[in-house]
Structure formats: structure tokens, C-alpha cells
Design a protein around this motif. Structure first.
Motif, mmCIF file in Angstrom:
data_model
loop_
_atom_site.group_PDB
_atom_site.id
_atom_site.type_symbol
_atom_site.label_atom_id
_atom_site.label_comp_id
_atom_site.label_asym_id
_atom_site.label_seq_id
_atom_site.Cartn_x
_atom_site.Cartn_y
_atom_site.Cartn_z
ATOM 1 N N LYS A 739 0.840 -1.194 0.000
ATOM 2 C CA LYS A 739 0.000 0.000 0.000
ATOM 3 C C LYS A 739 0.873 1.242 0.000
ATOM 4 O O LYS A 739 1.876 1.314 0.700
ATOM 5 N N SER A 740 0.473 2.228 -0.784
ATOM 6 C CA SER A 740 1.222 3.472 -0.845
ATOM 7 C C SER A 740 0.769 4.393 0.274
ATOM 8 O O SER A 740 -0.423 4.658 0.439
ATOM 9 N N GLU A 741 1.718 4.878 1.060
ATOM 10 C CA GLU A 741 1.386 5.807 2.143
ATOM 11 C C GLU A 741 1.494 7.259 1.693
ATOM 12 O O GLU A 741 1.004 8.151 2.374
ATOM 13 N N ASN A 742 2.137 7.487 0.559
ATOM 14 C CA ASN A 742 2.315 8.854 0.064
ATOM 15 C C ASN A 742 1.850 8.939 -1.386
ATOM 16 O O ASN A 742 2.663 8.960 -2.305
ATOM 17 N N PRO A 743 0.538 8.955 -1.598
ATOM 18 C CA PRO A 743 0.042 9.000 -2.983
ATOM 19 C C PRO A 743 0.474 10.262 -3.696
ATOM 20 O O PRO A 743 0.609 11.327 -3.093
ATOM 21 N N LYS A 744 0.700 10.144 -5.001
ATOM 22 C CA LYS A 744 1.165 11.251 -5.827
ATOM 23 C C LYS A 744 0.101 11.591 -6.853
ATOM 24 O O LYS A 744 -0.814 10.814 -7.092
ATOM 25 N N PRO A 745 0.204 12.751 -7.508
ATOM 26 C CA PRO A 745 -0.810 13.134 -8.509
ATOM 27 C C PRO A 745 -0.848 12.133 -9.661
ATOM 28 O O PRO A 745 0.175 11.626 -10.095
ATOM 29 N N VAL A 746 -2.041 11.874 -10.142
ATOM 30 C CA VAL A 746 -2.202 10.945 -11.265
ATOM 31 C C VAL A 746 -1.580 11.538 -12.521
ATOM 32 O O VAL A 746 -1.861 12.674 -12.883
ATOM 33 N N ILE A 747 -0.715 10.793 -13.177
ATOM 34 C CA ILE A 747 -0.129 11.250 -14.433
ATOM 35 C C ILE A 747 -0.592 10.405 -15.612
ATOM 36 O O ILE A 747 -0.410 10.785 -16.760
ATOM 37 N N SER A 748 -1.175 9.250 -15.341
ATOM 38 C CA SER A 748 -1.706 8.423 -16.421
ATOM 39 C C SER A 748 -2.720 7.461 -15.831
ATOM 40 O O SER A 748 -2.484 6.862 -14.785
ATOM 41 N N ARG A 749 -3.863 7.356 -16.490
ATOM 42 C CA ARG A 749 -4.891 6.402 -16.071
ATOM 43 C C ARG A 749 -5.342 5.663 -17.320
ATOM 44 O O ARG A 749 -5.650 6.280 -18.326
ATOM 45 N N ASN A 750 -5.400 4.345 -17.243
ATOM 46 C CA ASN A 750 -5.733 3.533 -18.411
ATOM 47 C C ASN A 750 -6.673 2.427 -17.968
ATOM 48 O O ASN A 750 -6.426 1.777 -16.947
ATOM 49 N N PHE A 751 -7.734 2.225 -18.715
ATOM 50 C CA PHE A 751 -8.780 1.277 -18.337
ATOM 51 C C PHE A 751 -9.016 0.305 -19.488
ATOM 52 O O PHE A 751 -9.329 0.714 -20.602
ATOM 53 N N TYR A 752 -8.848 -0.993 -19.210
ATOM 54 C CA TYR A 752 -9.060 -2.038 -20.212
ATOM 55 C C TYR A 752 -10.258 -2.893 -19.812
ATOM 56 O O TYR A 752 -10.516 -3.091 -18.619
ATOM 57 N N TRP A 753 -10.980 -3.425 -20.788
ATOM 58 C CA TRP A 753 -11.923 -4.493 -20.511
ATOM 59 C C TRP A 753 -11.481 -5.712 -21.316
ATOM 60 O O TRP A 753 -11.266 -5.651 -22.515
ATOM 61 N N LEU A 754 -11.307 -6.813 -20.609
ATOM 62 C CA LEU A 754 -10.720 -8.018 -21.191
ATOM 63 C C LEU A 754 -11.680 -9.194 -21.035
ATOM 64 O O LEU A 754 -12.410 -9.283 -20.046
ATOM 65 N N HIS A 755 -11.666 -10.100 -22.006
ATOM 66 C CA HIS A 755 -12.456 -11.327 -21.876
ATOM 67 C C HIS A 755 -11.532 -12.484 -21.534
ATOM 68 O O HIS A 755 -10.310 -12.431 -21.770
ATOM 69 N N LEU A 756 -12.104 -13.542 -20.978
ATOM 70 C CA LEU A 756 -11.316 -14.721 -20.652
ATOM 71 C C LEU A 756 -10.867 -15.408 -21.937
ATOM 72 O O LEU A 756 -11.486 -15.240 -22.996
ATOM 73 N N PRO A 757 -9.781 -16.182 -21.893
ATOM 74 C CA PRO A 757 -9.264 -16.819 -23.115
ATOM 75 C C PRO A 757 -10.344 -17.615 -23.844
ATOM 76 O O PRO A 757 -11.078 -18.392 -23.248
ATOM 77 N N GLY A 758 -10.431 -17.377 -25.157
ATOM 78 C CA GLY A 758 -11.353 -18.115 -25.992
ATOM 79 C C GLY A 758 -12.786 -17.658 -25.920
ATOM 80 O O GLY A 758 -13.665 -18.257 -26.557
ATOM 81 N N LYS A 759 -13.073 -16.626 -25.134
ATOM 82 C CA LYS A 759 -14.446 -16.160 -24.996
ATOM 83 C C LYS A 759 -14.592 -14.765 -25.600
ATOM 84 O O LYS A 759 -13.695 -14.241 -26.236
ATOM 85 N N ASP A 760 -15.762 -14.179 -25.375
ATOM 86 C CA ASP A 760 -16.040 -12.871 -25.953
ATOM 87 C C ASP A 760 -16.536 -11.932 -24.853
ATOM 88 O O ASP A 760 -16.410 -12.224 -23.666
ATOM 89 N N TYR A 761 -17.127 -10.792 -25.272
ATOM 90 C CA TYR A 761 -17.557 -9.785 -24.317
ATOM 91 C C TYR A 761 -19.045 -9.888 -23.987
ATOM 92 O O TYR A 761 -19.596 -8.979 -23.357
ATOM 93 N N THR A 762 -19.711 -10.959 -24.390
ATOM 94 C CA THR A 762 -21.159 -11.011 -24.190
ATOM 95 C C THR A 762 -21.543 -11.093 -22.717
ATOM 96 O O THR A 762 -22.699 -10.842 -22.378
ATOM 97 N N LEU A 763 -20.599 -11.425 -21.830
ATOM 98 C CA LEU A 763 -20.902 -11.407 -20.405
ATOM 99 C C LEU A 763 -21.186 -9.997 -19.900
ATOM 100 O O LEU A 763 -21.712 -9.807 -18.797
#
Length: 915
Positions: A739-763
Motif C-alpha cells: 500500500k502506498s502511504e504517500n500518494p502522488k498526482p495521477v499522471i496516467s490512467r488507463n482502463f481495459y476491458w478483457l475477456h477470458l481466453p477463448g471467450k467474448d464480451y457477451t458477459l
């Protein structure tokens, strides 16, 4: 008018088809001036603009960009050139004093014209990309209206359109020095008048006996950019019959703050100009110590100085003046020894190029400062640093370059050669370029003089996928050769001033696939241009696609493509004729790539299709940029995407549509092209930090966490004390949690949505019914007609710690703590825990009667975003209210979980409404 200066003639114009006008130019500008009326053949004209633009403005033809309307408009190949030969007429007043001179200026006409002023005729030479200046001093009426009529003729070789279309039609347009896209391409349908018209600025300029012509500004750098010299050469023309004894002054100022300017240089020299003579004068180099430098977007500030040149003639007074914003910067371009690609350096710093290909802002040449400003700011907002002006389009206008200067976009400017129209294609085109090589060079040299003082201009290129004919190429190589100071920097050599060169401060490359571009030998190594699996962008090189909107088509065009499944399991998308006409590229590639929209489930209707297409676009373009960034300097020196915008209502290859509404691709690109970016390598599953800046990142913390849509967080890791050297990619291979006790300003935020191997996004589909609690607050300021909003969206659901095996999302961002709103005002709705997924703002006009209520353009600090439990984000939104709007605009927030959305009414007292 008697003051020294320029006045635009951009209103009050009339137009009529030449075959319907019985008077000649002399009569129109003397005894029979035209007027509007019920029986008149004349109409209000679009100047600057084209014949087609004028006809659209007067509703004489339907909007060619809507539906299949373009097919109902007569093509010049069928009508003949006379049908699109038009008269343009206006009146102006101009009072002048003794020894003042007046010039009528056309910054560009397509393609040739005769000009009549008060009955006096002048024939203008051919060529779309050249300026024309006429001395009208002796034919003006000082007390009455002056009558101006211009008959404009289309290009000499407008060509025909083959049944199957093609790249540049039958290529006949390539015989002229004109824009070549007008016969149609695989991303645009033919422009029926081939852009005939007075398509750029018209003005009247008043000077004294001496006028200033085309000053050239060049800066040279020494002592590690501490010592800088500004070199200036200009032509001075004496219009009088007596010798002019002149004092020429250069004043250079910079703005400090709040409109306060500092005069850095005030320098005067004497110049003697013989009667009716022209003198090219080179000033003594002007010295600066540690000036503020101009940097590309993401590398630093775009510092600009105002350079004012004025000439005072003895016994007359001020005769003329010229002003240009100027940036001190040095651009270098060499072939990189590691990658074999072309490497750019700005002020000695290597820059990893991330940009896109530009054609023009509007296919009918409806150009404006406001449109250019929005276009270029959009590119800067996407974190791009270069725009390539494609050879089949325009030599872009000074206003385009002005905003590139302001927002830090380097420009690669091509001349008017494209391979399809100049040496290959079906039918095979003329390999020798335009018929008149001398005309091409006249236009090229004039274009260089028009644009060369802009710091954003990075290089000249002979053509697209082709080199110019041998004699033109040799002439351009000679004319655009580098000055010795830019080849081998040394002490100043005042005997060879760089400002006397036509350019001399930036390189000329013979073609877009030569000398460090593509494979450097002219071979095709670009594309493919269809849909791809996102992870493949991290393995090889690819390009991408686009999307539909209701505002471009009638209701019969709203049917989504037919989805046909083949025996091999791949789905073929079969679009309607209307979608096909607007150049739709499918989201499937049978035999190679499964339909990426179907990965989210079969689309129910157009809205569902578009939402899923936006999700695919976001992933595609982010993966594309992240793939190139991952191999920065090891395999690539940069990437340019074909293409970043569309000059008509096309359905492919753009980050925002022709109506200036950003797609999700815009924000996928914005995320991936951050100067400092943290990303997941989809091929290796490594976390990478991409630092394209010149500063080392030290003691950075990276957090990686996995969430499901129910708000469960089964996995979270923090990597402490990560360092990222300047202009490097760092792989994070160890997974240690603390755990970080001294958080710093956000310089990059990236959000992915991934499916399990061999599947799709229909879930994801069942989660659309969940209502995640959101708290939304808004502050607004109205500055004149412009709204400036700050909206904070907070996912107030709480995280769980239970692992669910399916439907996982992956959120990846720099660890700095989450900014939360301290305001108690706002709307809070929903009760289900989980991720608020794929949210998007839009702004609407409550008074709009038409179906499309969007207010455009709008500038968002970010959009198309997701929020995990407990997370909040703040957004800045700015837009101008439509003229005449009385009710307050509304901001709508919709998302995967919120198909009905939330509405924020922007007014003195903010009201939040859950639709």
C-alpha cells in the motif's frame, strides 16, 4: 479607406452561372451591375468558397453530403465545363490619399479567371495554388462604389468518373495543378464542380509608395540554444516614379501576462529603392539570449513572438507594415541508424511522432478560422504532435498553420502529386505529373513563400506514394536545399544568410515512402486498413476504421449491415447501398478477423450497433498507438494514422466526424498518446511505462487492479519506486504488493476491458440492467457566448473483495489516489454495486426542432470513461451556445449501464435530472 492596411472582401458577393448571364464583364462593372430579385439569375455567393458551396447555400441543389443526394447533382463530366463556370460579383469602397496605392489580392482561385474592375479586364493565370495581386490604383472610383466581377473557369481536365469510382477517378485531374481528391477516392465521393471557385481570401490592401513583399524569418542557434540569431530578408517594391529613401524597422515583442507585452527588439535600417524598382534587403542578424523556445505538443510551451516590419518613406510617412507570429525552434530530420526510419529532433530533442493524415477540413472548401481552430485543437487534445497534409488535398492555408503554431502540431506538407493519379492506377495515369511543369513550380514556390515562417511547418514532401517528375524533383531539391547552418551548425556565417534562401531551414523529401518513410525505397509497407485483433497491434503494424451517425442519412439509411455467417464461422457484414456510398468499412474481416461488434452480442438496433462500434473503436485505436509506443526507438520513430478526420460524411478512418463530434477513437488515441503513459502490452501481458518526455520519472508508483462489474476487486498490486528514463519504454515485470502511504498526482490512467481466453464480451450484456450509484456535481461559467463547465462524476458504490470467475475488467493506472468531490450538491442515483461502464457526455440544444439536437463542436477534457467503485473523475467541458438560443443547453451523460442517461441543465441554478 485611406488607412494603410488590408481589408477583406468576404461579404456581399453575388454569383450566377455564366451561360445564364447576358452581360459581359465590362457591362457588369459599368452600366449593368447585377442585383438580387425574383426574376434574377443571381444568388448570394459563398466567397471564399466554391460554386457547389454557393449552390448549397442557396438550396439550389441538395446537400451532397447527406444520404445519396450527391448522386442527384450533375457531374461536370456530364454537363461540360461551362455548366460550372460562374460569375462572382461584389462592390467595395476605397478612398485613397495622394501617393497611396491599392492592390486587389486573391490568395487562391480554382482554376483560372478573368477579373473586371470598373470595366477594366485582367486575365489571371491558371493554377489552384498561387496568389494573384493586381494594382488597381488608377481605376478606382474614390467617392463611389467600385464594381468587381470575376468569371471563374473549372480545371482544364476535370475528368470523368468510372462506374466503379476509384482513386482519383480517371486521373485526368492530375494533368492540372489542382487538388486531386475531387474525382473521388475510397473515402469520398466525387465533388461535382471539382472545387471551382474563389476558394480563398480576397482582399484590398492600401500602401504608400513602398510595399513589403514576402519577408522571410529564420532563426539560427548556438551555445546549446542559449544564443539565437533572427535573420530577416524581405522584398520592397517602390510603386512611385521617384527614388524612395526608406527607414525600415523591425519590432519584436512577446506577451508577458494579462495582455502586457515586452519589446525585445527595436531595430531600424535605411534602404534606398529606385523608382519603379524592387529591392531584396537582408537585415543585420538580430541577437537574442535565451529566448523562450517553441515546442511541439507534449514537449513544452508553444512560445510565440510577434515580428512587426514597417517601412517609413521620407517625405511621405508610414508606407506599409507586415506582422507575423514567430517561434524560435530548430527542426532536424535524419534517418535513424537503429530503426532505419526518419527521426525528427526539435531544439535538439528527439520526438517520437504520433499523428495522423489530414486531407482538408471540408470537401467543398467551406473553410473558416473557427473550423480550423476546432480541428487543430482536437488534434492537440488527442495528444498528437504531427499532421501530414496529404498530397491529394490542399497546400493548407495560413489559418491552418496559425493554429498548428498555437497548439504545437508539427506539419508535414506535401505538394500535389499522388501515385494513383501520377503514374499508376486503373486506368494507368500519366507518370509525368501535370502537363505544365513550369506552372507546378510557380505554385510550389509561391506556396513556400506563403507558409515558410510558421514554426509548425516541419518538412516538405514531393508527393504521396510517388515522387514528382525528374525535372520538378530536381528543381524542388535545389530550391528547398538546406542552408549550411542547418546541415553542419557552426559559428554564424554572415556572408550566407539563411533568410535569402527560398526556405533553407527544413528538409525536402521526394516522396512519402522514400528516404526514411515506409521502407525508404518507395515500396508499400502500410496498412492493412481493416479491423484487426487489438493484440496484433503489439506484434505487427496495422491501421484502422470508423462509424455511422443519423445526421448524415435519412431514415431509410438507418438499417445496420446484414450479418451473414459463412461455413468457416466468420461473419461478413453487408452494408446498405447508402452506407456503402459513404465508404463504410466493416468490423469483420472474413477469414482473418471475427466481427468485433458481435463480440459484444448481436446488435439490436442502430443505437446498440453504434454503442458497440464505439467500444470497438476505442480499443482499436488505443491498441494501435500503444503498439507503436511499445517499440519506440527500437523499431519505430513514430506513426501516422490514415486518417484522422474526414472532409465529408464518410464512415471510416476518423477520430471525429464531419460535424465535429468526437468518436470513442478520439479518446482511445488521447489515452494512448499521453506524453507519459502506463499501458498493458496485450501481446505479452507486461505492464509498460512509456515516457516520451525529456524528463526522467523517478519514484513513480504503478497500481494494477482487476475488477468485475459487480464491484469485486480480487487483485490489486502496487509497484513502488519505478523509474522511467526520458524517451524510453520501461517494462514492469515484477509483481509486488504494498500500500502506498504517500500518494502522488495521477499522471496516467488507463482502463481495459478483457475477456477470458477463448471467450467474448457477451458477459457484459446482463450488466446493462444494473444501476450503479453515481453522484454528479457541476459548476458552470458563462463567458460571453461560451459555456465553461466542470463536472465531477463519482461512483459511490463500495468495492467487494469476492472473486467472480467471469466478466472481469482490468483497470490500469498510475497510483496517485483518487480525487473526490467535496461538494454536497448534485444528483445521486442507482443502488447496484459495480463498475459504471463506458460513460459518455454529449451537449444538446433544448430548442432544436430537428432530430439532431447536438451542440457542436464541444471540447471535453476526457470522455468515454469508466469508474470503479469509490472512484471519481472531474471533466472540463466548453462550448459556444448556438446563435439565438434562449433556453439553457443540457449536458447528457449516457453509458453501458445507463441507456437513458442523466441530464444536467446548464443555467444559473443547476438542475440534475435522471431521464
Amino acid at each position: 479607406m485611406s488607412e494603410i492596411g488590408k481589408t477583406l472582401l468576404d461579404s456581399g458577393w453575388l454569383a450566377a452561372r455564366s451561360t445564364e448571364v447576358n452581360e459581359d464583364g465590362k457591362q457588369l462593372t459599368t452600366t449593368n451591375p447585377p442585383s438580387l430579385g425574383s426574376q434574377s439569375k443571381w444568388m448570394e455567393a459563398a466567397v471564399p468558397g466554391t460554386v457547389l458551396g454557393t449552390l448549397v447555400k442557396n438550396k439550389a441543389i441538395p446537400d451532397p453530403f447527406y444520404g445519396l443526394n450527391n448522386e442527384t447533382i450533375i457531374d461536370i463530366a456530364d454537363s461540360g465545363r461551362d455548366y460550372y463556370t460562374f460569375w462572382f460579383f461584389t462592390k467595395f469602397q476605397c478612398k485613397r490619399l495622394l501617393n497611396q496605392y491599392v492592390h486587389l489580392n486573391f490568395r487562391a482561385i480554382n482554376y483560372s479567371a478573368e477579373v473586371y474592375v470598373n470595366g477594366h479586364k485582367t486575365a489571371l493565370p491558371k493554377g489552384m495554388f498561387r496568389r494573384h495581386t493586381l494594382d488597381v490604383t488608377d481605376i478606382l472610383h474614390p467617392e463611389n462604389d467600385n464594381l468587381l466581377a470575376v468569371i471563374v473557369h473549372p480545371p482544364d481536365h476535370p475528368g470523368t468518373i468510372p462506374p466503379k469510382g476509384g482513386q482519383g477517378g480517371d486521373h485526368e485531374i492530375g494533368k492540372d495543378v489542382a487538388a486531386q481528391y475531387v474525382e473521388g477516392w475510397d473515402w469520398i465521393c466525387p465533388i461535382r464542380d471539382r472545387n471551382t471557385g474563389i476558394w480563398d481570401e480576397v482582399s484590398i490592401s492600401v500602401t504608400g509608395p513602398v510595399r513589403i513583399i514576402d519577408p522571410h524569418l529564420v532563426s539560427t542557434f548556438f551555445d546549446n540554444y542559449k544564443r539565437v540569431y533572427l535573420h530577416v530578408t524581405a522584398e520592397f517594391e517602390n510603386k512611385s516614379t521617384w527614388k524612395a529613401d526608406c527607414s525600415v524597422t523591425i519590432q519584436i515583442t512577446t506577451e508577458l501576462e494579462n495582455g502586457v507585452c515586452l519589446v525585445e527588439i527595436l531595430h531600424t535600417e535605411s534602404v534606398i529603392i529606385p523608382a519603379r524598382g524592387v529591392v531584396q534587403h537582408t537585415f543585420k542578424p538580430l541577437f537574442f539570449y535565451k529566448p523562450e523556445l517553441w515546442w511541439p505538443n507534449g514537449m513544452g510551451k508553444q512560445s510565440l513572438y510577434d515580428v512587426l516590419i514597417s517601412v517609413v518613406v521620407k517625405e511621405f510617412g508610414e508606407s506599409d507594415s507586415w506582422m507575423q507570429p514567430f517561434g524560435f525552434r530548430k527542426v532536424e530530420s535524419v534517418i535513424d541508424s537503429v530503426t532505419g526510419g526518419r527521426l525528427f529532433k526539435i531544439n535538439g530533442e528527439p520526438i517520437f511522432i504520433r499523428g495522423g493524415n489530414w486531407i482538408l477540413s471540408d470537401g467543398l472548401l467551406r473553410l473558416s478560422k473557427e473550423r480550423y481552430r476546432t480541428d487543430i485543437k482536437f488534434h492537440a487534445d488527442m495528444n498528437m504532435n504531427m499532421i501530414r497534409c496529404w498530397g491529394g488535398g490542399l497546400a493548407e492555408r495560413p489559418e491552418f498553420y496559425h493554429y498548428c503554431d498555437i497548439y504545437g502540431l508539427l506539419v508535414w506538407q506535401e505538394f500535389w502529386i499522388t501515385g494513383d493519379v501520377d503514374g499508376r492506377g486503373v486506368p494507368v495515369s500519366n507518370p509525368n505529373g501535370p502537363l505544365d511543369h513550369d506552372l507546378f513550380l510557380v505554385c510550389a514556390r509561391d506556396t513556400v513563400k506563403l507558409l515558410r515562417n510558421h514554426p509548425s511547418l516541419a518538412l516538405w514532401v514531393g508527393g504521396n506514394e510517388q515522387v514528382p517528375p525528374k525535372d520538378i524533383n530536381e528543381a524542388l531539391n535545389q530550391d528547398l536545399r538546406l542552408h549550411p547552418s542547418f546541415e553542419t551548425p557552426s559559428l554564424p556565417d554572415w556572408d550566407s544568410d539563411p533568410s535569402v534562401y527560398l526556405d533553407g531551414a527544413r528538409v525536402y523529401i521526394q516522396g512519402s515512402m522514400w528516404d526514411g518513410f515506409a521502407d525508404g525505397k518507395g515500396n508499400f509497407t502500410d496498412g492493412p486498413y481493416e479491423i484487426q485483433y487489438p493484440e496484433d497491434f503489439l506484434k505487427t503494424r496495422f491501421i484502422s476504421l470508423g462509424l455511422i451517425q443519423r445526421a448524415t442519412m435519412p431514415r431509410e439509411g438507418w438499417e445496420i449491415p446484414l450479418l451473414k455467417k459463412g461455413a468457416d464461422g466468420f461473419v461478413e457484414e453487408v452494408p446498405s447501398r447508402m452506407w456503402d456510398y459513404h465508404k463504410y468499412i466493416p468490423y469483420s474481416k472474413p477469414g482473418k478477423v471475427h466481427d468485433q461488434i458481435l463480440m459484444y452480442g448481436a446488435p439490436r438496433d442502430l443505437d446498440d450497433f453504434c454503442l458497440k462500434a464505439q467500444m470497438v473503436n476505442y480499443i482499436q485505436y488505443r491498441a494501435l498507438l500503444e503498439g507503436w509506443s511499445s517499440r519506440m526507438w527500437t523499431k519505430y520513430t513514430g506513426v501516422l494514422i490514415w486518417k484522422n478526420q474526414n472532409p465529408w460524411t464518410g464512415l471510416r478512418g476518423q477520430f471525429y466526424d464531419h460535424l465535429l463530434d468526437q468518436t470513442a477513437s478520439f479518446y482511445g488515441c488521447r489515452s494512448a498518446a499521453e506524453p507519459v503513459h502506463v499501458q498493458q502490452n496485450l501481446a505479452s501481458n507486461f505492464i509498460e511505462v512509456v515516457n516520451t518526455t525529456s524528463k526522467k520519472l523517478s519514484d513513480v508508483e504503478i497500481e494494477a487492479s482487476i475488477w468485475d462489474l459487480d464491484g469485486n476487486c480480487p487483485y490489486s498490486k502496487v509497484f513502488n519506486r519505478v523509474s522511467a528514463p526520458p524517451k524510453k519504454v520501461v517494462q514492469i515485470s515484477e509483481f509486488t504488493y504494498a500500500k502506498s502511504e504517500n500518494p502522488k498526482p495521477v499522471i496516467s490512467r488507463n482502463f481495459y476491458w478483457l475477456h477470458l481466453p477463448g471467450k467474448d464480451y457477451t458477459l457484459l450484456e446482463p450488466y446493462r440492467k444494473k444501476q450503479i450509484p453515481l453522484k454528479i456535481t457541476c459548476d458552470s461559467v458563462l463567458v460571453g457566448p461560451k459555456f465553461e463547465l466542470e463536472i465531477t462524476v463519482h461512483n459511490t458504490s463500495r468495492a467487494n473483495d469476492v472473486l467472480q470467475e467471469e466478466g472481469l475488467l482490468h483497470k490500469l493506472f498510475s497510483r496517485c489516489g483518487v480525487v473526490t468531490s467535496d461538494s454536497n450538491r448534485g444528483l445521486k442515483v442507482g443502488s447496484d454495486p459495480g463498475v459504471a461502464f463506458f460513460l459518455r457526455f454529449s451537449v444538446h440544444n433544448l430548442e432544436a426542432e430537428q432530430q439532431d439536437t447536438r451542440i457542436l463542436p464541444v471540447h471535453y477534457s476526457d470522455n468515454y470513461f469508466s469508474l470503479v467503485p469509490g472512484e471519481s473523475m472531474s471533466f472540463k467541458i466548453s462550448f459556444a451556445a448556438p446563435a439565438g438560443m434562449k433556453k439553457s443547453p443540457r449536458v447528457v451523460l449516457r453509458g453501458w449501464n445507463y441507456p437513458d442517461g442523466f441530464t444536467v441543465l446548464v443555467k444559473d441554478k443547476l438542475l440534475f435530472q435522471h431521464n
